[in-house]
Design an enzyme around this catalytic site. Structure first.
Site: not given
Ligand code: NAP
Ligand code: HSE
Length: 598
Positions: A292, A401, A403, A456, A459, A470, A474
């Protein structure tokens, strides 16, 4: 305060109130026409800026007809190409070449909208029987198949139409003259009875002088212009024929820029100016730059006139990233001073304690925060509310919630309108939906989880998805907003995908059923309920409609009516779009400097 400049073309005998029009028919405020000019479609990055503007309206529950020009310079290049081939002679084939610019822009915008999960159809002028008469390079629109356009708008949130070109009575292509996309937009807006036609330029309105020639306070944008004033002053910015047609039909026009707070309204009534309000850039500190955060960073970089990213916090600064981030922007230090001086903290790192501490500190300090972290928002709602109050700051979490599915905004709009919500249900987890679809084709649970991680969607720990945590988080967030329910995700009854087999899904498929992970929150009397269940639903039903990472939500009201919201629920671009939309809202909020009387 706005200053009335007089010279109104409203009839003072009837009513002197600005904009008063006793016989005006009621326009459809849920439909807006957005016209994207060539100055806004300069480069490869530009369709994305147009997407932000479209998404802003879609998330407010509007249907959008986007009418596009060719990219900057493209029409000139095509004219030159045609001129070289025809020795500069007039030709009925000229429009055939010239239209390529608009067709290309329309296709680019439709592609860019699809990437963020906005349902969009693209139409070429002949597909809506858009007719014009007159000179082949300076024709005037006369009709279109409005019913066809409306039908497309029923089925999609957005229809993208190429401007500037139409068909004549002999089915030959004709052009609407230089700046003719304005004319296309106004004509189609009138045919659809749209609430307004917004002409999007690279300025925040029509100025009383050229901002480039009179920079700073000497040059002021009009807040309102009447038709006569628009003809005299706005003619530089809006095509004259389009302006005349809008005046004749009383089509309300707006001239503004994307992401900017102010615009010039052109309508019957008084004229007024405001102080130039070009807002300053928002300084953004980004915590997390993965799926994200990487998308958010790329998007903010494309909007460098509005945002400056001052720091990017990650776990491992040496890790390779999809977006090209200067080394000095990256840090792994949670107490980096850049975080204290930012205007806004964007948190996309996930987790509870470290993310929670960063967010609370920022909010108490008075910094606004945008987060995608549903686990945190659902579990720390009261603490976060208190931090907002202490710092007088805003916490926004549209991406948490759905996306890119704008369910929070639709729910808020309904509540603001005084509607009483009794239940919300839907497919709230993209990963589970994707996995169930994959398994239906014979893929194992383990392989489907791996594919969701690769895409991607999942979680950090995919158990949060497949065990229903999750979706529970939401639905708890929605329950708090809808009913004021203080309910934790832990209170939800949950089914897990671990018990699902490929055979089970095939058995259901043969009976025209599809298994869906359905989140539900409801209120009955003073009792709240929260559940995440695996339910077989008919393949024709609303809950079966989301495929792959798509989400859907049904908001049920006390009067028995329902509102459905649909979109892409996970993945980089839809989620980043929701984060950026929150940031653009904060930008506009901050730009609300008092409008000074002049
Ligand atoms: P991700 O790809 O794992 O990215 C997490 C990022 O945060 C990485 O850059 C990581 O650093 C950094 N990070 C994690 N822990 C850290 C810490 N303790 N200190 C400093 N940096 C830290 O996760 P994501 O999929 O983008 O999701 C991020 C958030 O968005 C979550 O809360 C998730 O629930 C929410 N979300 C995700 C989606 C989705 O579709 N993916 C949709 C809606 C909401 P590094 O890169 O160095 O590892
Ligand atoms: N892991 C979550 C999902 C990301 O698949 O819906 C979006 O909130």
């Amino acid at each position: 305060m706005e200053l009335n400049l007089g010279e109104s073309d409203a009839d003072p005998q009837k009513d002197s109130r600005p904009g008063y029009r006793p016989d005006v028919r009621k326009r459809d405020a849920r439909l807006v026409v957005l016209k994207f000019g060539s100055s806004l479609l300069k480069t490869d990055a530009c369709p994305h800026k147009a997407v932000h503007e479209v998404y802003r309206h879609v998330r407010q529950g509007r249907k959008v007809l986007a009418v596009v020009s060719a990219r900057q310079g493209e029409t000139d290049a095509l004219y030159a190409e045609a001129g070289a081939l025809s020795d500069g002679q007039k030709s009925r084939h000229l429009p055939r070449l010239l239209r390529l610019g608009e067709l290309r822009s329309a296709a680019s915008l439709a592609l860019a909208l699809e990437r963020v999960g906005v349902s969009a159809a693209a139409v070429d002028p002949h597909e809506i029987d858009f007719r014009a008469e007159g000179d082949e390079d300076d024709a005037r629109p006369v009709s279109c198949d409005a019913a066809r356009l409306r039908a497309k708008l029923e089925r999609n949130d957005v229809v993208v139409a190429a401007g500037f070109v139409a068909l004549d009575a002999e089915d030959e292509l004709v052009l609407l003259g230089r700046g003719g996309t304005d004319y296309s937009a106004v004509f189609l807006g009138e045919a659809l009875n749209a609430g307004k036609v917004r002409l999007i330029k690279d300025v925040d309105g029509v100025y009383d002088g050229d901002p480039a020639e009179k920079p700073g306070k000497d040059s002021r944008p009009y807040a309102r212009l009447d038709w006569k004033g628009a003809e005299r002053i706005g003619g530089r910015v809006v095509q004259g024929k389009a302006l005349a047609y809008a005046a004749e039909k009383d089509v309300p026009l707006e001239v503004g820029g994307p992401g900017l707070r102010y615009e010039t309204q052109i309508a019957a009534g008084a004229r007024s100016v405001v102080q130039s309000c070009q807002p300053r850039k928002l300084k953004v500190a980004l915590a997390g730059c993965g799926v994200v955060g990487g998308g958010v960073y790329a998007s903010l970089k494309r909007q460098s006139e509005l945002f400056e990213v001052s720091k990017v916090l990650v776990r491992d600064v040496s890790r390779e990233r999809i977006c090209d981030i200067p080394e000095d922007l990256l840090t792994d230090d949670h107490s980096d001073p850049a975080f204290a001086s930012a205007d806004v903290l964007v948190e996309t790192m996930g987790g509870l304690d470290e993310a929670g501490s960063l967010i609370e500190t920022a909010l108490v300090r008075g910094q606004d925060v945008v987060t995608a972290n549903k686990a945190l928002v659902a579990r720390r709602a009261e603490t976060l509310d208190a931090a907002c109050k202490a710092g007088g700051s805003n916490l926004k979490y549209s991406a948490a919630v759905g996306g890119g599915t704008p369910v929070i905004e639709r729910l808020d709009a309904a509540l603001e309108a005084g509607r009483i919500v009794t239940a919300i249900e839907g497919v709230a987890n993209g990963t589970c939906n994707f996995i169930l679809d994959e398994m239906e084709t014979g893929v194992s649970l383990e392989d489907a989880i791996a594919a969701a991680q690769e895409a991607g969607y999942a979680e950090a720990d995919p158990s949060a998805d497949i065990d229903g945590w999750d979706a529970a988080a939401k639905m708890a967030i929605l329950a708090r907003r809808a009913f004021g329910a203080d309910i934790s995700p832990e209170a939800a009854s949950r089914d897990s995908l671990r018990s699902v087999t490929v055979d089970h899904l095939r058995f259901l498929k043969a009976r025209k059923l599809r298994l869906r992970q359905v989140g539900r929150c409801a209120i009955e009397g003073s009792r709240f309920s929260l559940s995440v269940s695996l339910s077989p639903v008919s393949v024709d039903s609303f809950l079966a409609r989301p495929r792959g990472a798509e989400n859907c939500f049904r908001i049920v009201f006390a009067d028995g009516s329902e509102e459905n919201v649909f979109g892409l629920g996970a993945g980089r671009w839809p989620t980043a779009e929701a984060v950026v939309a929150d940031l653009l809202d904060l930008h506009r909020l901050r730009a609300q400097n008092p409008v000074k009387e002049v």
